[in-house]
Design a protein around this motif. Structure first.
Motif, PDB file in Angstrom:
ATOM      1  N   VAL A 112       0.759  -1.235   0.068  1.00 39.72           N
ATOM      2  CA  VAL A 112      -0.055  -0.069   0.098  1.00 39.72           C
ATOM      3  C   VAL A 112       0.967   1.277  -0.021  1.00 39.72           C
ATOM      4  O   VAL A 112       1.763   1.499   0.859  1.00 39.72           O
ATOM      5  CB  VAL A 112      -0.739   0.014   1.262  1.00 39.72           C
ATOM      6  N   GLU A 113       0.768   2.116  -0.902  1.00 37.52           N
ATOM      7  CA  GLU A 113       1.507   3.119  -1.133  1.00 37.52           C
ATOM      8  C   GLU A 113       0.837   4.490  -1.247  1.00 37.52           C
ATOM      9  O   GLU A 113      -0.391   4.441  -1.705  1.00 37.52           O
ATOM     10  CB  GLU A 113       2.698   3.109  -2.251  1.00 37.52           C
ATOM     11  N   VAL A 114       1.494   5.579  -0.780  1.00 35.02           N
ATOM     12  CA  VAL A 114       0.801   7.005  -0.873  1.00 35.02           C
ATOM     13  C   VAL A 114       1.684   7.660  -1.717  1.00 35.02           C
ATOM     14  O   VAL A 114       2.814   7.872  -1.649  1.00 35.02           O
ATOM     15  CB  VAL A 114       0.668   7.604   0.600  1.00 35.02           C
ATOM     16  N   GLY A 115       0.827   8.421  -2.512  1.00 38.43           N
ATOM     17  CA  GLY A 115       1.524   9.209  -3.636  1.00 38.43           C
ATOM     18  C   GLY A 115       0.896  10.368  -3.863  1.00 38.43           C
ATOM     19  O   GLY A 115      -0.245  10.766  -3.301  1.00 38.43           O
ATOM     20  N   PRO A 116       1.510  11.505  -4.594  1.00 38.01           N
ATOM     21  CA  PRO A 116       0.815  12.846  -4.829  1.00 38.01           C
ATOM     22  C   PRO A 116      -0.245  12.690  -5.952  1.00 38.01           C
ATOM     23  O   PRO A 116      -0.474  11.865  -6.638  1.00 38.01           O
ATOM     24  CB  PRO A 116       1.942  13.716  -5.258  1.00 38.01           C
ATOM     25  N   ALA A 117      -1.274  13.553  -5.820  1.00 35.15           N
ATOM     26  CA  ALA A 117      -2.327  13.777  -6.715  1.00 35.15           C
ATOM     27  C   ALA A 117      -2.634  15.336  -6.682  1.00 35.15           C
ATOM     28  O   ALA A 117      -2.486  16.022  -5.769  1.00 35.15           O
ATOM     29  CB  ALA A 117      -3.543  13.111  -6.131  1.00 35.15           C
ATOM     30  N   GLU A 118      -3.080  15.766  -7.873  1.00 34.67           N
ATOM     31  CA  GLU A 118      -3.614  17.114  -8.071  1.00 34.67           C
ATOM     32  C   GLU A 118      -4.540  17.243  -8.881  1.00 34.67           C
ATOM     33  O   GLU A 118      -4.712  16.308  -9.908  1.00 34.67           O
ATOM     34  CB  GLU A 118      -2.363  18.139  -8.280  1.00 34.67           C
ATOM     35  N   TRP A 119      -5.415  18.034  -9.120  1.00 35.64           N
ATOM     36  CA  TRP A 119      -6.626  18.418  -9.691  1.00 35.64           C
ATOM     37  C   TRP A 119      -6.925  19.911 -10.002  1.00 35.64           C
ATOM     38  O   TRP A 119      -6.642  20.670  -8.965  1.00 35.64           O
ATOM     39  CB  TRP A 119      -7.476  17.551  -9.401  1.00 35.64           C
ATOM     40  N   PRO A 120      -7.417  20.294 -11.102  1.00 39.53           N
ATOM     41  CA  PRO A 120      -7.566  21.674 -11.194  1.00 39.53           C
ATOM     42  C   PRO A 120      -9.078  21.951 -10.671  1.00 39.53           C
ATOM     43  O   PRO A 120     -10.007  20.801 -10.568  1.00 39.53           O
ATOM     44  CB  PRO A 120      -8.037  21.798 -12.462  1.00 39.53           C
ATOM     45  N   SER A 121      -9.479  23.125 -10.184  1.00 43.85           N
ATOM     46  CA  SER A 121     -10.777  23.526  -9.498  1.00 43.85           C
ATOM     47  C   SER A 121     -10.907  25.024  -9.848  1.00 43.85           C
ATOM     48  O   SER A 121     -10.005  25.771 -10.189  1.00 43.85           O
ATOM     49  CB  SER A 121     -10.727  23.127  -8.123  1.00 43.85           C
ATOM     50  N   GLY A 122     -12.256  25.447  -9.560  1.00 42.44           N
ATOM     51  CA  GLY A 122     -12.631  26.804  -9.608  1.00 42.44           C
ATOM     52  C   GLY A 122     -12.937  27.199 -11.016  1.00 42.44           C
ATOM     53  O   GLY A 122     -13.053  26.396 -11.911  1.00 42.44           O
ATOM     54  N   HIS A 123     -13.715  28.213 -11.211  1.00 43.85           N
ATOM     55  CA  HIS A 123     -14.150  28.782 -12.394  1.00 43.85           C
ATOM     56  C   HIS A 123     -13.833  30.336 -12.668  1.00 43.85           C
ATOM     57  O   HIS A 123     -14.020  31.080 -11.656  1.00 43.85           O
ATOM     58  CB  HIS A 123     -15.598  28.526 -12.467  1.00 43.85           C
ATOM     59  N   GLU A 124     -13.433  30.784 -13.738  1.00 46.47           N
ATOM     60  CA  GLU A 124     -13.124  32.155 -13.847  1.00 46.47           C
ATOM     61  C   GLU A 124     -13.092  32.292 -15.517  1.00 46.47           C
ATOM     62  O   GLU A 124     -12.452  31.540 -16.168  1.00 46.47           O
ATOM     63  CB  GLU A 124     -11.752  32.773 -13.324  1.00 46.47           C
TER      64      GLU A 124
END
Length: 570
Positions: A112-124
């Motif tokens: 079981v491993e933990v890694g980075p995650a990222e995602w875009p959000s918001g609205h403009e």
């Protein structure tokens, strides 16, 4: 060097780039997205370089648990090998209904491993490029924010030898194989690697720097399939943060064990042992059996026998006593089983064992749990000494429970309870350091020891021993430091032999005189005389035997003759 310099050229020189670029703000610069990105990237690069220098591993949290077919990971913080922080503020849940495929050989397991995650959000809205689009806006939109968090993944791994373990031993076998693979991955310089001979210590580049960290996720647990069910073992894979990577690299190279790995091995054992708490609570000893065997145990542990007593009792009897004493814990158990039967075939260098309340004594409980293939030494000590002893075992070997020929030496440390408090209810075990009991003997000079009975007083000694060859084998051999008179310390053997000799000659105190005769080369006669004098003093605190020294026959080793003369009239 401080201040600005010219940009390094393409040819090698004293100044080279470091793959780090920051914004150089000036009045008149029109700030755009790429400039803001450069500012953000520079801050991230600095943070990750500092994080890399601090070390990788779990900082806090990330507790893993199994809930049916769901794997749950609590919030936590970890640092990956390249210094990136991995933080979560919510529980992650993985379903185990469709896990990654395991090795068909039966050697597979999951990490079981933990890694980075990222995602875009918001609205403009997008207002267009300067001098390219009208200021009224293009009508399109962007997501101006990027959220960061973690993702939990299951990674299939395989270790040769796991498939040969029975179901009950499978968890402990995985831990042993994983820890050994981890040690070999550290590329130790002072131990054989993959069966290859050890490279001479002068063959390594001791000036070399440590390698750069490679991208990797942070392991937090292992999952093993046993009889169709998942078994969770956290500390086989998880490593808590343990300082700069250079420290761990050099500890691995010098065949040391980093603290994070040592603690993981201890905690893996304690966690697996705790899974058998119900079985440990059911241990029940037969009090009547202990009453029968207790005298044998006491005899085996405490009786100090002379050579004469051993001969009188007989070797067979003494072997039966020792065998019965060792078998006592198993013979006197109504219900319960050893750690081996619970699934342990190897232990960490140190750990803690519970002492069941039903156990009549600590020794019996320990021998039941750990078996009879260890060389035990039971020691009563203060609780703070236990903590020091466990800490000092960090770099020692693990303890196999299956070694029959060369039994590992183990100290059982029993903490003394406070004067006004109850027993602690546990003991610690530590792999005893071989340097505590084994020493490399220095070069030594052998001196033969003979016992002789004669008549005629000291006047006859030159005729009997002066440059004469002694017949028969010596009764004993003493090893002295070269050209030193210091007594070698194994005089107990000569003392017992001297007692046996007097008994065989039917001599009692006040019936004999003793003369010490040293035989050596002429240049060493003073030394052999001193050695003979000290040997006489060791035989009996009140014995002041006259000492004589004569030249030894050519080609024969130095010797000391303990000559006994019967007093006339007795």
């Amino acid at each position: 060097m401080t201040g600005m310099i010219e940009e390094p050229g393409s040819t090698p020189g004293p100044t080279v780039p470091g793959d780090v670029t920051r914004l150089n703000p000036k009045d008149g610069l029109f700030l755009r997205g790429e400039h803001l990105d450069a500012i953000q990237s520079y801050a991230r690069e600095l943070a990750q370089m500092i994080g890399t220098g601090a070390g990788s591993g779990v900082v806090y949290g990330y507790t893993v648990s199994l809930d049916g077919e769901n794997l749950r990971v609590e919030p936590g913080l970890a640092i990956d090998p390249q210094g990136r922080p991995l933080r979560s503020n919510a529980e992650a849940v993985l379903q185990l209904k469709d896990p990654p495929a395991l090795d068909s050989s039966g050697n597979g397991f999951l990490v079981v491993e933990v890694g980075p995650a990222e995602w875009p959000s918001g609205h403009e809205k997008v207002y267009g490029e300067v001098c390219g689009d009208g200021c009224s806006g293009s009508g399109s939109a962007i997501q101006p924010w990027i959220g960061e968090g973690i993702t939990v993944e299951l990674v299939a791994r395989s270790l040769e030898g796991l498939s040969t373990a029975s179901s009950v031993l499978r968890r402990n076998r995985l831990a042993s194989l994983y820890f050994d693979q981890e040690r070999r991955n550290g590329h130790p310089w002072l131990q054989p690697d993959g069966g290859q001979p050890v490279i001479p210590v002068t063959g390594w580049n001791w000036n070399a720097g440590t390698p750069a960290a490679q991208p990797a996720h942070v392991p937090i647990a292992a999952l093993l399939a046993v009889d169709g069910k998942w078994v969770l073992d956290v500390w086989t894979a998880r490593r808590d943060m343990d300082g700069p990577p250079a420290k761990n690299v050099w500890q691995n190279r010098l065949s040391m064990r980093p603290w994070s790995i040592f603690m993981a091995q201890v905690l893996q054992f304690q966690a697996q042992l705790a899974a058998h708490a119900a079985e440990l609570a059911q241990l029940d000893f037969d009090a009547e059996a202990f009453k029968t065997f207790e005298p044998l145990r006491e005899l085996s542990l405490r009786l100090k026998l002379t050579r004469t007593q051993e001969a009188a009792l007989g070797k067979d009897f003494l072997e039966k006593v020792a065998k019965a004493a060792k078998a006592l814990p198993l013979t006197a158990v109504k219900t319960g089983k050893s750690l081996r039967a619970m699934g342990f075939e190897e232990l960490p260098p140190a750990g803690y064992l519970p002492i069941p309340k039903a156990a009549p004594n600590v020794e019996s409980a320990v021998r039941l749990l750990l078996g009879n293939r260890l060389d035990y030494r039971f020691r009563s000590c203060s609780a703070d000494y236990v903590a020091v002893a466990v800490d000092e075992s960090q770099h020692r070997d693990r303890i196999p429970l299956t070694e029959a020929k060369h039994q590992p030496e183990v100290d059982i440390l029993v903490p003394q309870p406070p004067a006004d408090g109850p027993d602690y209810g546990w003991v610690a075990f530590v792999h005893r350091s071989c340097c505590e009991v084994k020493e490399i003997p220095p070069a030594a000079e052998p001196v033969d020891v003979y016992f002789r009975r004669f008549e005629g007083g000291p006047g006859q000694l030159p005729t009997i021993y002066g440059n004469q060859k002694l017949e028969g084998d010596p009764a004993a051999e003493l090893l002295y430091p070269p050209s030193d008179w210091a007594f070698p310390g194994n005089n107990y053997k000569v003392v017992n032999l001297f007692t046996d000799f007097l008994t065989s000659q039917a001599l009692e105190p006040a019936q004999y005189n003793v003369y010490m005769v040293g035989l050596a080369a002429e240049s060493r006669l003073p030394l052999i005389a001193v050695r003979a004098s000290l040997l006489a003093a060791s035989l009996d605190s009140g014995l002041l035997a006259p000492v004589f020294s004569f030249t030894r026959a050519a080609g024969q080793r130095e010797a000391i003759v303990i000559a006994v003369e019967q007093i006339r009239g007795n």
